[in-house]
Design a protein around this motif. Sequence first.
Motif, mmCIF file in Angstrom:
data_model
loop_
_atom_site.group_PDB
_atom_site.id
_atom_site.type_symbol
_atom_site.label_atom_id
_atom_site.label_comp_id
_atom_site.label_asym_id
_atom_site.label_seq_id
_atom_site.Cartn_x
_atom_site.Cartn_y
_atom_site.Cartn_z
ATOM 1 N N MET A 28 0.723 -1.382 0.047
ATOM 2 C CA MET A 28 -0.035 -0.084 0.001
ATOM 3 C C MET A 28 0.809 1.357 -0.094
ATOM 4 O O MET A 28 1.690 1.429 0.706
ATOM 5 C CB MET A 28 -1.021 0.155 1.300
ATOM 6 C CG MET A 28 -1.876 0.923 1.215
ATOM 7 S SD MET A 28 -3.042 0.983 2.900
ATOM 8 C CE MET A 28 -1.725 0.788 3.964
ATOM 9 N N LEU A 29 0.856 2.321 -0.698
ATOM 10 C CA LEU A 29 1.316 3.290 -0.824
ATOM 11 C C LEU A 29 0.682 4.440 -0.220
ATOM 12 O O LEU A 29 -0.250 4.576 -0.075
ATOM 13 C CB LEU A 29 1.590 3.794 -2.219
ATOM 14 C CG LEU A 29 2.489 2.979 -3.306
ATOM 15 C CD1 LEU A 29 2.372 3.536 -4.657
ATOM 16 C CD2 LEU A 29 3.856 3.026 -2.775
ATOM 17 N N ARG A 30 1.623 5.193 0.732
ATOM 18 C CA ARG A 30 1.241 6.701 1.220
ATOM 19 C C ARG A 30 1.800 7.442 0.364
ATOM 20 O O ARG A 30 2.903 7.966 0.573
ATOM 21 C CB ARG A 30 1.709 6.403 2.703
ATOM 22 C CG ARG A 30 0.603 6.933 3.575
ATOM 23 C CD ARG A 30 1.537 7.224 4.949
ATOM 24 N NE ARG A 30 2.424 8.411 4.759
ATOM 25 C CZ ARG A 30 3.104 8.813 5.720
ATOM 26 N NH1 ARG A 30 3.211 7.909 6.906
ATOM 27 N NH2 ARG A 30 4.019 9.589 5.620
ATOM 28 N N LEU A 31 1.116 7.968 -0.604
ATOM 29 C CA LEU A 31 1.399 9.198 -1.351
ATOM 30 C C LEU A 31 1.421 10.376 -0.654
ATOM 31 O O LEU A 31 0.097 10.625 0.127
ATOM 32 C CB LEU A 31 0.684 9.112 -2.653
ATOM 33 C CG LEU A 31 1.016 8.040 -3.534
ATOM 34 C CD1 LEU A 31 -0.130 7.943 -4.626
ATOM 35 C CD2 LEU A 31 2.352 8.045 -4.216
ATOM 36 N N ARG A 32 2.282 11.327 -0.869
ATOM 37 C CA ARG A 32 2.051 12.653 -0.305
ATOM 38 C C ARG A 32 0.917 13.383 -1.187
ATOM 39 O O ARG A 32 0.825 13.101 -2.255
ATOM 40 C CB ARG A 32 3.542 13.475 -0.154
ATOM 41 C CG ARG A 32 3.571 13.879 -1.694
ATOM 42 C CD ARG A 32 5.104 14.326 -1.790
ATOM 43 N NE ARG A 32 5.078 15.045 -2.943
ATOM 44 C CZ ARG A 32 5.183 16.428 -3.417
ATOM 45 N NH1 ARG A 32 5.246 17.158 -2.288
ATOM 46 N NH2 ARG A 32 5.358 16.701 -4.644
ATOM 47 N N ASP A 33 0.439 14.206 -0.313
ATOM 48 C CA ASP A 33 -0.384 15.075 -1.311
ATOM 49 C C ASP A 33 0.369 15.813 -2.315
ATOM 50 O O ASP A 33 1.238 16.439 -2.002
ATOM 51 C CB ASP A 33 -1.053 16.366 -0.352
ATOM 52 C CG ASP A 33 -1.776 15.540 0.905
ATOM 53 O OD1 ASP A 33 -1.915 16.282 1.887
ATOM 54 O OD2 ASP A 33 -2.263 14.392 0.550
ATOM 55 N N VAL A 34 0.074 15.451 -3.386
ATOM 56 C CA VAL A 34 0.799 16.194 -4.701
ATOM 57 C C VAL A 34 0.481 17.577 -4.676
ATOM 58 O O VAL A 34 -0.637 18.261 -5.010
ATOM 59 C CB VAL A 34 0.615 15.497 -5.801
ATOM 60 C CG1 VAL A 34 1.359 15.946 -6.954
ATOM 61 C CG2 VAL A 34 1.029 13.893 -5.632
#
Lengths: 516, 581
Positions: free
Chosen positions: B1-7
């Motif tokens: 599962m990826l924790r993407l930063r708010d782009v």
Amino acid sequence: MNHGTALLWKRRALSSLSATRRGLPKEKMSENGVSPRAKVLTIDNMNPTVKKVEYAVRGPIVQRALELERELSEGMKKPFVEVIKANIGDAHAMGQQPITFFRQVLALCSYPELLNDSSFPEDAKSRARRILQSCGGNSMGSYSASQGIESVRQDVARYIERRDGGVPCDPDNIFLTTGASDGIVTMLKLLVCGEGETRTGVMISIPQYPLYSAALAELAAVQVNYYLNEEKCWSMDLSELQRSLDEARRHCNPRALCVINPGNPTGQVQSRQCIEDVIRFAAKERLFLMADEVYQDNVYAEGCQFHSFKKVLFDMGPEYSDIVELVSFHSTSKCYMGECGFRGGYMEIINLDEEVRAQLTKLVSVRLCPPVPGQALMDLVVNPPQIGEPSYDKFIKERTATLSVLAEKAKLTEQVLNTVNGISCNPVQGAMYSFPRISIPEKAIKEATDKGQQADMFYCMKLLEETGICLVPGSGFGQRDGTYHFRMTILPSTDKLKILLNKVKEFHQKFTEQYS
Amino acid sequence: MLRLRDVVQRSVPPRNSPLYSGLWQRDGYKTQPGPQVTEQPGLKRFSTAEATVQTGAGHPCRMREKSLTMASLSPQVKAVEYAVRGPIVIRAGDIEKRLQQGGNESFTEVIKANIGDAHAMGQQPITFLRQVVALCCYPELLQSPSFPEDAKQRAQRILQGCGGQSLGSYSASQGVECIRQHVAEFITERDQGVPSDWNNIYLTTGASDGIMSILKLLVSGEGSGRTGVLIPIPQYPLYSAALSELDAVHIHYYLDEDSCWALDIEELQRAYLSAKQLCTPRALCIINPGNPTGQVQSKKCIEEVLHFAYEENLFVMADEVYQDNVYSADCHFHSFKKVLYEMGPEYFNNVELVSFHSTSKGYTGECGFRGGYMEVLNMDPQVKEQLVKLLSVRLCPPVPGQAAMDVIVNPPREHEPSYAQFIKEKSSVLDVLAQKARLTEQILNSVPGIKCNPVQGAMYAFPRIFIPPRAIQEAKARSMAPDMLYCLKLLEETGICVVPGSGFGQREGTYHFRMTILPSPEKLTVLLGKLKEFHLRFLEEYSQEGAQSSSLHREEGVQSSSLHREEGVQSSSLHREEGAH
């Protein structure tokens, strides 16, 4: 009192500009509640990346532990008489004694008059002289080169060569650091660029040491998680690495792979084969490898051995050793010395682009230099007393004692924890922690959720309040969804550790009962 | 599962190459030819010449591109500049090595006057401080009769504050509690009773670390909402480096060289107003006593600055690491905190102020220990929590440095055994520094084409140097700042290592260098003599005709007399001010 009225300054049109015009929140009161003036810096307008930083090892549990300690000292009644902090790998705080030789040299460097004191052994004096000679003005009070004292870097290089059976090490590739953390953050800083889908992603293990997630949050890099295999003693799994990378490539630009070996918080020691696989993977996928090897002397389990990434890389031949960009971190804080407070460390960087190296040198120069006493200590760690020197016997005795006690405690911890129903603990092969899995009853999970808490945070907080034992919930390190863990250090003295483990056992049984 | 930063899609403004971005590339210290910085007066955003760098191409032997190259390096890191340890210093290191290997030079040693590194220049440590640190490192020495009792007491107290009574334990992230208490007591005493709460004290890894941490908190927003930070020009380049790294907007306010580098409120306003259209100015940095400029701010000036910060809602960062380094008889160090307090509760309860101090300067000069503290006033409690969290990631400042800080804020008292020796050592260091400050100013001002303001405090002279047009042309042809050319030649011909003014910032068309006053008086005299000779030679070498250089002198004469006049006016108004209190 001069209320500014005495200021000769002519009033400016702009002085009427009030906080409201800048749209700052007005409701915040100053600490004494007198003024309705808004702060310049508020939680709403501060750096959002800082807000995202989390660092559980010193998080809310630890804050509460400190409060409890204060309350105890103020005579408040608690169901326990002392708080046992098993949250952080802080060996001396848990009673581990410093290595005499190291401290003698540091005292000599701090106060060189002692070089005339006959009670200090000659080898300590000669080490101190050598260190001082490489300091500006023969003083630890001078700034060193930003990369670290040259003679210390040379000693580090020779140490690495010895450790790695002769694989050459160039002192120019060694950078001394302010603990390993500083080195890790610095390397990550170099790597982070791009926006949106080109933003740098960094692969980190889950569970991980939260310095990594904290640094990535601060740098607004993309955290790319790969999961360690708990069923296989937290080993690294190649297919999982591939899955994680492939998935991440859809959202960001994964450029680096971090490996902690021996593992923190998971205590596994990687096999040689596994390291080879990881290196091959990094080479194939063009990833910058970051090997956190601060626990390299902390290997306890039979059949386990520390293999440095560098050694394995060079054993794999020039096809790999000429191309894979690798940085390895070490520190004075762990192993048998446990000198955390000195903030000493080094990193060795292999195959770094020359221009980037100049940029790195520039970047570290802004911070001037790592603390020189920590550099001195690092020097001693890589250049300890040798056979034939007066301090050798004592040094070996102290080192062996510390490491064998740690090995004993690693075993003890695993054994006792595995006797508890609902706790299962992988062998603590290395490092300083166990990271057991705990089963938390549904009712407790629900109660935690209602309180807006992670279930293992809820568990650890209760454990702290009821027993005075301070651990860190697994959620602070990351774990597979639906699993719960905690990290505890194996550092308390054997007697204390036994008490601690029994209290954990009792608590867990009570907890399970209460919520079943 | 990826924790993407708010782009966050950042609208990146067009970036120009900074003046000296190429200096670090070491190929002759050249800047990249390219567009010069479009100078908004007082506002310059250092940025990178990204995407102009080809990688790999220059190295045909390389089979495969590195994963980390100049093209893929963090642009913020690329933008960082730090002249104090820049190309000149690297070059000095090379020359030193060559000398050691018996290389032939027209001098026998490199004198590093580039950095405020007192011990490296032969200043002796304060005995008491080192005794306490040695005792803390090796507590067996507590039994030794050769250590004085007061040193032992200090060491015991510090060790009691450490986990397991060892310097080897991590301390709390804010620092050892009892040391923070001593810092608060020190500040209260220094500020004649103005209260200081130890909960507001954070120990740091040198002052730099504290400055960086506070700036980190402040930087947010995008486009015109991006945080701007007001810094003096000339400045200590840690500030510009930190702001570049954080991608914040640099807002320059120019110190007034003609008034002894005083801070001019009107100039501060001008900088603030012009920046406001492009970013959100949120913080104001002041270095007092000044680095590299050596001025000591008057109380009136500090009041004005604080009033300005109050009016414009600016977070004030006061770099006061040179607070013990004041040499001019008519100058005194006034802490921003004390002045703020005296301005009354409306100011004292509102203005957000951080003051930085360090073990590295003063009379101790313990740079290598990386000790320091900051006092944080009126910070929002929630932000404070965030600060503690941020600091905790780095675990703790080095504990030996914390111990050194403790000795500085809690030195031997009058009745204690080490007092006499301590005072003797302290005043001898400070007296010699004062003497060298005067010496430096005097000799530099005796050189035609060099003009040096009084070194009122700190550890540096920042003289203005005249560089003949022909030298400027040559520098330009070599894509080099003219004062870089000057300093490089000075280094190569005399072994003296000083830092070009361009590394600190200066008004366009003016040139300076920074030199420390730290070499021993004998060495300093030699250094200044060599410098004088060099400068004269340099002028001659590059002069086209005699007429030009005499016109220079005429001009300078006018300037310096107007300088004196102005100073007279200022100081009399200052006196009036102070008399009114």
